[in-house]
Design an enzyme around this catalytic site. Structure first.
Site, PDB file in Angstrom:
ATOM      1  N   HIS A 261      -0.476   4.533  -0.019  1.00  0.00           N
ATOM      2  CA  HIS A 261      -1.285   5.700   0.330  1.00  0.00           C
ATOM      3  C   HIS A 261      -0.592   6.503   1.438  1.00  0.00           C
ATOM      4  CE1 HIS A 261      -4.320   3.188  -1.665  1.00  0.00           C
ATOM      5  NE2 HIS A 261      -4.855   4.343  -2.004  1.00  0.00           N
TER       6      HIS A 261
ATOM      7  N   ASP B  60       0.837  -1.197   0.000  1.00  0.00           N
ATOM      8  CA  ASP B  60       0.000   0.000   0.000  1.00  0.00           C
ATOM      9  C   ASP B  60       0.875   1.251   0.000  1.00  0.00           C
ATOM     10  OD1 ASP B  60      -1.929   1.971   0.464  1.00  0.00           O
ATOM     11  OD2 ASP B  60      -3.017   0.756   1.904  1.00  0.00           O
TER      12      ASP B  60
END
Length: 137
Positions: free
Chosen positions: A16, A14
């Protein structure tokens, strides 16, 4: 009062970063010493950072829906590494699709997480819980 140390990061594949930065800023402003390991972090990255900094709590974020897979076994690895009893928090979009939140929360608690947060949880909620579990006023 000595500042409590929190390891913060985004687990797995991930990337983000925005929410991670917001949490870092919020936790720092609340008086915590934040060790932000950033995005694309493995379980070992969290554990190594916690050992190196003598952290009191690990806060795992995941927004791409694979948090359940990425977090599996983290409590056991912490225990094996000498971090038995370290507080584990997890939050974000931690599962794929719309699932019944109480079921999701129960599964993560069964994996050894002390607190589990759904998408949209405010930093203030997490901060209040951190202060409670770490005995900070």
């Amino acid at each position: 009062m000595e500042k409590k140390t929190i390891v913060l990061g985004v687990i797995g594949s991930d990337c983000h970063a925005v929410g991670n930065k917001i949490l870092d800023h919020s936790f720092t402003n609340a008086g915590f010493n934040v060790v932000n390991i950033g995005v694309l972090s493995s379980q070992e990255d969290f554990i190594n950072a916690a050992i190196e900094t003598k952290a009191d709590l690990i806060c795992v974020s995941s927004l791409y829906g694979q948090g359940e897979i990425d977090c599996k076994g983290l409590r056991e690895k912490c225990d094996e590494a000498g971090l038995k009893g370290i507080k584990l928090f997890v939050g974000g979009n931690i599962v794929v699709g719309k699932q019944n939140w109480p079921d999701v929360e129960q599964r993560f608690k069964a994996m050894g997480f002390d607190r589990v947060y759904p998408p949209g949880t405010s930093p203030e909620t997490t901060i209040a819980d951190m202060k409670e579990v770490l005995g900070v006023e």
